[in-house]
Design a protein around this motif. Structure first.
Motif, PDB file in Angstrom:
ATOM      1  N   THR A  13       0.851  -1.182   0.000  1.00  0.00           N
ATOM      2  CA  THR A  13       0.000   0.000   0.000  1.00  0.00           C
ATOM      3  C   THR A  13       0.886   1.231   0.000  1.00  0.00           C
ATOM      4  N   TYR A  14       0.336   2.340  -0.434  1.00  0.00           N
ATOM      5  CA  TYR A  14       1.159   3.538  -0.561  1.00  0.00           C
ATOM      6  C   TYR A  14       0.412   4.769  -0.056  1.00  0.00           C
ATOM      7  N   THR A  15       1.205   5.793   0.240  1.00  0.00           N
ATOM      8  CA  THR A  15       0.691   7.123   0.569  1.00  0.00           C
ATOM      9  C   THR A  15       1.406   8.107  -0.324  1.00  0.00           C
ATOM     10  N   ALA A  16       0.648   8.882  -1.061  1.00  0.00           N
ATOM     11  CA  ALA A  16       1.269   9.856  -1.965  1.00  0.00           C
ATOM     12  C   ALA A  16       0.264  10.931  -2.323  1.00  0.00           C
ATOM     13  N   THR A  17       0.800  12.102  -2.645  1.00  0.00           N
ATOM     14  CA  THR A  17      -0.053  13.148  -3.203  1.00  0.00           C
ATOM     15  C   THR A  17      -0.027  13.013  -4.719  1.00  0.00           C
ATOM     16  N   GLY A  18      -1.102  13.402  -5.342  1.00  0.00           N
ATOM     17  CA  GLY A  18      -1.145  13.329  -6.788  1.00  0.00           C
ATOM     18  C   GLY A  18      -1.285  11.903  -7.298  1.00  0.00           C
ATOM     19  N   TYR A  19      -0.660  11.661  -8.453  1.00  0.00           N
ATOM     20  CA  TYR A  19      -0.843  10.382  -9.137  1.00  0.00           C
ATOM     21  C   TYR A  19       0.516   9.738  -9.395  1.00  0.00           C
ATOM     22  N   PRO A  20       0.994   8.966  -8.428  1.00  0.00           N
ATOM     23  CA  PRO A  20       2.318   8.370  -8.592  1.00  0.00           C
ATOM     24  C   PRO A  20       2.320   7.215  -9.585  1.00  0.00           C
ATOM     25  N   SER A  21       3.510   6.846 -10.037  1.00  0.00           N
ATOM     26  CA  SER A  21       3.708   5.586 -10.737  1.00  0.00           C
ATOM     27  C   SER A  21       4.157   4.550  -9.717  1.00  0.00           C
ATOM     28  N   LEU A  22       3.788   3.290  -9.951  1.00  0.00           N
ATOM     29  CA  LEU A  22       4.074   2.229  -8.986  1.00  0.00           C
ATOM     30  C   LEU A  22       4.866   1.109  -9.645  1.00  0.00           C
ATOM     31  N   PHE A  23       5.743   0.494  -8.860  1.00  0.00           N
ATOM     32  CA  PHE A  23       6.677  -0.493  -9.397  1.00  0.00           C
ATOM     33  C   PHE A  23       6.826  -1.672  -8.437  1.00  0.00           C
ATOM     34  N   TRP A  24       7.190  -2.807  -9.013  1.00  0.00           N
ATOM     35  CA  TRP A  24       7.758  -3.900  -8.250  1.00  0.00           C
ATOM     36  C   TRP A  24       9.140  -4.202  -8.819  1.00  0.00           C
ATOM     37  N   TYR A  25      10.135  -4.200  -7.914  1.00  0.00           N
ATOM     38  CA  TYR A  25      11.494  -4.588  -8.266  1.00  0.00           C
ATOM     39  C   TYR A  25      11.790  -5.917  -7.588  1.00  0.00           C
ATOM     40  N   LEU A  39       7.851  -5.200 -12.827  1.00  0.00           N
ATOM     41  CA  LEU A  39       6.706  -4.672 -13.546  1.00  0.00           C
ATOM     42  C   LEU A  39       6.362  -3.282 -13.012  1.00  0.00           C
ATOM     43  N   LYS A  40       5.523  -2.575 -13.772  1.00  0.00           N
ATOM     44  CA  LYS A  40       5.135  -1.234 -13.343  1.00  0.00           C
ATOM     45  C   LYS A  40       3.738  -0.897 -13.835  1.00  0.00           C
ATOM     46  N   ALA A  41       3.147   0.143 -13.209  1.00  0.00           N
ATOM     47  CA  ALA A  41       1.860   0.670 -13.641  1.00  0.00           C
ATOM     48  C   ALA A  41       1.891   2.173 -13.409  1.00  0.00           C
ATOM     49  N   THR A  42       1.441   2.930 -14.380  1.00  0.00           N
ATOM     50  CA  THR A  42       1.599   4.374 -14.306  1.00  0.00           C
ATOM     51  C   THR A  42       0.308   5.123 -14.036  1.00  0.00           C
ATOM     52  N   LYS A  43      -0.842   4.459 -14.088  1.00  0.00           N
ATOM     53  CA  LYS A  43      -2.074   5.153 -13.761  1.00  0.00           C
ATOM     54  C   LYS A  43      -3.094   4.178 -13.192  1.00  0.00           C
ATOM     55  N   ALA A  44      -4.112   4.749 -12.548  1.00  0.00           N
ATOM     56  CA  ALA A  44      -5.121   3.944 -11.871  1.00  0.00           C
ATOM     57  C   ALA A  44      -5.737   2.921 -12.820  1.00  0.00           C
ATOM     58  N   ASP A  45      -5.919   1.705 -12.274  1.00  0.00           N
ATOM     59  CA  ASP A  45      -6.535   0.563 -12.959  1.00  0.00           C
ATOM     60  C   ASP A  45      -5.604  -0.119 -13.961  1.00  0.00           C
ATOM     61  N   ASP A  46      -4.409   0.425 -14.146  1.00  0.00           N
ATOM     62  CA  ASP A  46      -3.421  -0.250 -14.996  1.00  0.00           C
ATOM     63  C   ASP A  46      -3.006  -1.553 -14.331  1.00  0.00           C
ATOM     64  N   LYS A  47      -2.739  -2.561 -15.150  1.00  0.00           N
ATOM     65  CA  LYS A  47      -2.183  -3.814 -14.639  1.00  0.00           C
ATOM     66  C   LYS A  47      -0.810  -4.003 -15.255  1.00  0.00           C
ATOM     67  N   GLY A  48       0.192  -4.150 -14.402  1.00  0.00           N
ATOM     68  CA  GLY A  48       1.531  -4.490 -14.862  1.00  0.00           C
ATOM     69  C   GLY A  48       1.699  -5.997 -14.785  1.00  0.00           C
ATOM     70  N   SER A  49       2.444  -6.563 -15.740  1.00  0.00           N
ATOM     71  CA  SER A  49       2.651  -8.007 -15.712  1.00  0.00           C
ATOM     72  C   SER A  49       3.993  -8.345 -16.349  1.00  0.00           C
ATOM     73  N   ASN A  50       4.592  -9.435 -15.848  1.00  0.00           N
ATOM     74  CA  ASN A  50       5.877  -9.889 -16.356  1.00  0.00           C
ATOM     75  C   ASN A  50       6.213 -11.213 -15.697  1.00  0.00           C
ATOM     76  N   LYS A  51       6.688 -12.171 -16.449  1.00  0.00           N
ATOM     77  CA  LYS A  51       7.154 -13.476 -15.935  1.00  0.00           C
ATOM     78  C   LYS A  51       6.080 -14.183 -15.106  1.00  0.00           C
ATOM     79  N   GLY A  52       4.810 -13.970 -15.395  1.00  0.00           N
ATOM     80  CA  GLY A  52       3.733 -14.604 -14.655  1.00  0.00           C
ATOM     81  C   GLY A  52       3.281 -13.824 -13.438  1.00  0.00           C
ATOM     82  N   PHE A  53       3.998 -12.755 -13.094  1.00  0.00           N
ATOM     83  CA  PHE A  53       3.605 -11.886 -11.981  1.00  0.00           C
ATOM     84  C   PHE A  53       2.672 -10.794 -12.511  1.00  0.00           C
ATOM     85  N   GLU A  54       1.736 -10.387 -11.631  1.00  0.00           N
ATOM     86  CA  GLU A  54       0.810  -9.305 -11.976  1.00  0.00           C
ATOM     87  C   GLU A  54       0.592  -8.402 -10.771  1.00  0.00           C
TER      88      GLU A  54
END
Lengths: 112, 112
Positions: free
Chosen positions: A24-36, A48-63
């Motif tokens: 979970t996150y806390t941020a002002t505005g509209y951040p981009s989100l990542f998994w490293y 993987l990453k997602a840059t806006k609300a409702d985006d789904k990032g996926s890679n190597k079977g992870f989502e």
């Protein structure tokens, strides 16, 4: 300021089990989100990453889906493998030229 | 492209010694940063730079200096090493206005 909270580890799963790592996150505005991911003895690499609300990032079977209403970006994989054993970091990038903000990491161990 | 490179890979110092950790990238990235990674603490930002000649402090800057005379290089200097600086240090870069951050392989530092 911006912050990221992810579930404490370690997490130990059997091969082919379902994985969820909460973030979970806390941020002002509209951040981009990542998994490293960090494999043993290596640096971090983007999973993987997602840059806006409702985006789904996926890679190597992870989502992970960017949920603005719950300020969450949970990582999931339907069937983990031994090779998925690593430390997983959730991260956030706010607006402007700001530093990437990391969670504390979750260590995953998958046993055969 | 070599990506982000760090030297040395491993270093042992005595308390009070000084040294420089080298970081270079060949991707013409504007943004560079230094993190330290300690068990249970995740990644903590030490210093960052948004371009040549511009640096700023992160979460844990005390005891470290940086400079950015070229786009490619971003060395981290330990002025007088202390045992509390025993850690793994990661350098990272990303394009100006870009989102994906690339990490070096890390430098493992032991201060006795």
């Amino acid at each position: 300021g911006d912050s990221v909270t992810q579930m404490e580890g370690p997490v130990t799963l059997s091969e082919e089990a379902f994985l969820t790592i909460n973030c979970t996150y806390t941020a002002t505005g509209y951040p981009s989100l990542f998994w490293y991911v960090q494999y043993p003895g290596e640096g971090l690499q983007l999973l993987l990453k997602a840059t806006k609300a409702d985006d789904k990032g996926s890679n190597k079977g992870f989502e992970a889906t960017y949920r603005k209403e719950t300020t969450s970006f949970h990582l999931e994989k339907g069937s983990v493998q031994v090779s998925d054993s690593a430390v997983y970091f959730c991260a956030l990038l706010g607006s402007g030229n700001t530093p990437l903000v990391f969670g504390k990491g979750t260590r995953l161990s998958v046993i055969a | 492209n070599a990506g982000v490179t760090q030297t040395p890979k491993f270093q042992v110092l005595k308390t009070g010694q000084s040294m420089t950790l080298q970081c270079a990238q060949d991707m013409n990235h504007e943004y560079m940063s230094w993190y330290r990674q300690d068990p249970g603490m995740g990644l903590r930002l030490i210093h960052y730079s948004v371009g040549a000649g511009i640096t700023d402090q992160g979460e844990v800057p005390n005891g470290y200096n940086v400079s950015r005379s070229t786009t490619e290089d971003f060395p981290l200097r330990l002025l007088s090493a202390a045992p509390s600086q025993t850690s793994v240090y990661f350098c990272a870069s990303r394009p100006g206005g870009g989102e994906t951050q690339y990490f070096g392989p890390g430098t493992r530092l032991l201060v006795l």
